[in-house]
Structures are given as structure tokens and as C-alpha cells.
Design an enzyme around this catalytic site. Structure first.
Site, mmCIF file in Angstrom:
data_model
loop_
_atom_site.group_PDB
_atom_site.id
_atom_site.type_symbol
_atom_site.label_atom_id
_atom_site.label_comp_id
_atom_site.label_asym_id
_atom_site.label_seq_id
_atom_site.Cartn_x
_atom_site.Cartn_y
_atom_site.Cartn_z
ATOM 1 C CE LYS A 43 -7.764 -0.534 -4.115
ATOM 2 N NZ LYS A 43 -8.064 -0.040 -5.173
ATOM 3 C CG MET A 97 -9.579 6.112 4.943
ATOM 4 S SD MET A 97 -9.863 4.881 3.833
ATOM 5 C CE MET A 97 -10.884 3.847 4.990
ATOM 6 C CG ASP A 140 -2.239 -0.783 1.223
ATOM 7 O OD1 ASP A 140 -2.266 -1.322 -0.057
ATOM 8 O OD2 ASP A 140 -2.698 -1.120 1.981
#
Length: 462
Positions: free
Chosen positions: A278, A391, A256
Site C-alpha cells: 500500500k 505518513m 508490503d
């Protein structure tokens, strides 16, 4: 600035000193300490001192070095590949430095790092296997402790086994390149080899190597596999032991974007490293492409590590990758990592659950594939609720609005931890009504701990 922020003042190399001149200026304790190491080499050593210690004289008598009672000259300095100033006298050592500079020869002033061109590391000697340990001169005690630990973990016969293996490499070349060949050598050096050598010496080790090659040549090629590994919140010291082992063994690492570069350095240098990261609302590799990369590499027989930030089971889209490999009956394992919520709470000096405050904990995400994520806002608005929101930066105003719409107290404490557990970690203590303003300057990944305040002072309060 180096890769991952690393800057080396001293670049580690192994210098060929066979039949090359090495000058040691001085004949006391400092010179003896260096000579004990230098005498392990095939260099031609000359000690420049008019009254060297008896131990140095005994080495001369044994024919392993020479002694010159005359001072080092520029011509001799030019002929040397290394010069050690070990006179333990600032005047003499400074004069040696001047000669080395004029001759353009690498120079070391013993116990004077700032005036040296190079440093001599702590060494673990299993000739021809040599491990050099350096701390840029900052912590010699640490280097010695590392040396002790390595010494205890390396078989005493490893150097002899390495020489046997070196002569055998052409025969081992018949094995497939990659993991099969690597497993073969690992089995010899750390399994059958030391046992056979201890029992029957070099002949026994040679016979064990021959038998091992036969066993590996007959065996079916190993099948590829994938390990879904949690990299934790960022701090490399929070990585689990199992994660470290699998990283070291991996042929391919698909990682990641948020994985700390220092963690990536734990992988083997020859491993294939592929960023498949991502970023919320940013550029991303399609999940279908990530799935296919895993499948393609496993089908080549590779041992793949799919390295995910935090814990792979928490907002890591693990199920989608598991479903993809299930179609191909791919062997796999899941290795948990410390999730950001746990690391964030630890940095606050708080727990995520507390008797009398909250009997449950919600792990939520600020956005999903469709955009801002909807939640059980009425349940979250209860005064005894604690939630870790991943997030949540971009959706902060949306979260604030939904919670207050469903009756949440505007003064509900929220702790925001940016770059959890990393050196650049930042903690912001705020409340629901001020949340969007409080995190407007947050640029790194952050976790929002809703309903949790800090337990210590000196934190930026907004």
C-alpha cells in the site's frame, strides 16, 4: 543493475570437471595451495613445472596428478577446462594468460583478481554437499570467517546422509509435495539422521530414515498458518532472528511495497512471493483482497508470512487481518519489528523520551482511510510534547496549520528522516513554521519527529 540493486561481477556456478583436464602452471607454494583444493575433484590434473616441490612430486607418485616439465602449449590449453597460473613469476603467469586467451579456456591468475576470468571460492566440503563462499576478492578474511561459522553448524556426517537421502528420494516421493516433504528431510538431515549415524553408522541412518518415512506417512497433514512479521524500517541487519527463521521457512510471503528487496532475498527461492503493498494516496491492493489471499493460501496447508514494514502493530492494519483469520480459526503468531520512529531517533542520536523534556510519546499518522487524520491538536501543541508522525508528507501543511492554530510554537523543532535506516537515508532538521517547504523534495517514506532535534552536526538544515 540486478534485482534489489545487486550487481555480481562473478556469477557462482558449480562446474563439472569429472575426467576433464585442469592445468596448473607452477610448482611452488601457490600451486600447492590450489592443488589441495583441486585434488578434491575428479578432474585430471597436470602440473607444468620443471622443478616442482616435493609435495607435488609425492602426489604424482600417488597417481593423483601428472607432472610435465615441458611448458604448457596452446593445444594443451584448448584441451583444459581450467588453467591456473601459479608460477609466482609475472612473466610466466602472463604467458599462461596469453595461452588461455588464445585457447578460449577459463583462466585464473593466482592472487591477481583483475587478470582472472574466475575466482576460486572458500569451500565447505560435505561431499556431495558443497558450500562455496566468495567476496569478489574484496575480503578473503570475511570468506574464511563465514566458512568457519558454517563448518561449525553443519553436521560432519551431512555429506554421507545426503548420499543416503539421494538413494531414498523416490520413496520419499510418496509424501505430499511442499512443507510436509520439506519437514521430513529437515528432520532427517538435522535431527534423527546425524544422531543415528553417530550411534550406528550408515545402517543406523538408513533405519532412521525408514522409520521417519513411516511416521510422516501416518501423520495427519500439517495445517497451514500465518505469521505476521515485522520487517523493520529497511536495513536487513535490523531484522530479528525470529523473522529471518520464519522467512526461510515460509511457503508464501505476502509483503508490503516498502519492504527492502534485500530482506525479500532471505526467503527461499521456491517460496511464492506476492506484493500486497500500500502506498499513501497511491495504488493499493484492497484490504479485503489481502485478507482473502492469506486465508486462501493457509487453506492449502501453506506456511504464510505476512511481511509488514516496520512493526505490524504500529499503523499496519493488523487488527483487520487478525479479525479476518479469526473467522476461519487460523493459527497465527505476531513477530514484532523495529518501528520507524525508533530507528529514526537512533539515526539522530536522540531518544524519544527524555526526563525534563517529555514524559510521554505520541505515535500518530498523517492520514487515515478518510483522508488527513485528525488528532488531539491542543495536546500536541503543548511545548513538552514529542510525537512521531508516520505518513505525514502529504499532510504536512495540514499538520502545520492545525498545530499552530492550537497554539504550538512555530519554532518547535522537527526532524524528518527519509528512508529510515537505509543506505539512501536522508535527515532534514527544520521547525514547524518551515515544515512544508523543508520536505517538498522528499520522495521516499519518511517519519516526522515533532519536538525532537538532532544531536550531531553535518545535517542539512532547512
Amino acid at each position: 543493475m540486478g534485482c534489489g540493486g545487486t550487481v555480481l561481477k562473478h556469477f557462482p556456478i558449480f562446474l563439472n570437471v569429472k575426467q576433464k583436464h585442469i592445468a596448473v602452471v607452477g610448482g611452488g607454494d601457490a600451486a600447492i595451495a590450489k592443488l589441495r583444493l583441486l585434488l578434491k575433484t575428479e578432474g585430471q590434473i597436470t602440473v607444468y613445472d620443471n622443478a616442482p616441490a616435493l609435495e607435488i612430486c609425492s602426489w604424482r607418485d600417488a597417481g593423483v596428478l601428472t607432472i610435465s616439465q615441458d611448458p604448457l602449449t596452446v593445444k594443451q590449453a584448448r584441451n583444459a577446462c581450467l588453467i591456473y597460473a601459479a608460477a609466482e613469476d609475472d612473466g610466466r603467469d602472463a604467458a599462461s594468460q596469453k595461452l588461455a586467451q588464445e585457447a578460449g579456456t577459463l583462466f585464473n591468475w593466482v592472487d591477481n583478481l583483475s587478470q582472472s576470468d574466475f575466482i576460486t571460492p572458500a569451500i565447505v566440503d560435505r561431499d556431495p554437499v558443497t558450500v562455496a563462499i566468495g567476496t569478489e576478492g574484496a575480503a578473503p578474511v570475511v570468506a574464511r570467517a563465514i566458512k568457519r561459522d558454517i563448518e561449525s553448524n553443519l553436521p560432519q556426517a551431512l555429506g554421507k546422509l545426503a548420499k543416503i537421502g539421494q538413494a531414498f528420494r523416490s520413496q520419499a516421493g510418496a509424501l505430499p509435495f511442499g512443507r510436509v516433504r520439506r519437514d521430513f528431510w529437515s528432520a532427517f538431515y538435522f535431527g534423527t539422521g546425524p544422531k543415528a549415524y553417530d550411534a550406528s553408522g550408515q545402517e543406523g541412518a538408513q533405519a532412521a530414515l525408514d522409520q521417519l518415512l513411516q511416521d510422516f506417512s501416518k501423520g495427519a497433514p500439517k495445517q497451514g498458518r500465518v505469521d505476521f512479521v515485522g520487517a523493520g524500517p529497511g536495513d536487513p541487519t535490523l531484522l530479528t532472528h525470529k523473522a529471518r527463521v520464519l522467512l526461510h521457512e515460509a511457503d508464501v510471503v505476502l509483503y508490503d511495497k516498502l519492504v527492502d528487496p534485500h530482506i525479500l532475498e532471505l526467503a527461499r527461492r521456491e517460496a511464492v512471493m506476492v506484493e500486497v503493498g500500500k502506498t499513501g494516496f497511491g495504488e493499493s491492493m484492497a484490504q479485503s483482497d489481502i485478507n482473502q489471499l492469506i486465508i486462501d493460501h493457509v487453506h492449502t496447508g501453506a506456511q504464510v508470512v505476512r511481511l509488514k514494514s516496520g512493526d505490524p502493530t504500529v499503523f499496519g492494519r493488523l487488527d483487520e487481518e487478525l479479525e479476518a483469520i479469526a473467522v476461519h480459526d487460523i493459527s497465527h503468531s505476531i513477530v514484532p519489528g523495529i518501528t520507524a520512529a525508533s530507528a529514526a531517533a537512533a539515526s539522530l542520536g536522540r531518544s524519544l523520551t527524555q526526563r525534563g523534556r517529555n514524559s510521554s510519546l505520541r505515535l500518530t499518522t498523517g492520514h487515515n482511510m478518510a483522508g488527513f487524520a485528525d488528532q488531539d491538536w491542543r495536546g500536541m501543541a503543548n511545548p513538552d510534547t514529542v510525537a512521531a508522525i508516520y505518513m505525514g508528507k502529504a499532510s504536512a501543511r495540514f499538520i502545520q496549520g492545525r498545530l499552530m492554530m492550537h497554539g504550538a510554537d512555530p519554532e518547535t523543532p522537527i526532524s524528518v528522516v527519509e528512508n529510515v535506516s537505509r543506505l539512501d537515508q536522508k535527515i532534514i532538521s527544520t521547525c514547524l513554521k518551515l515544515l512544508p517547504k523543508a520536505i517538498k523534495d522528499v520522495t521516499g517514506p519518511a517519519v516526522l519527529l515533532y519536538g525532537v532535534n538532532i544531536r550531531f552536526k553535518k545535517i542539512k538544515i532547512l
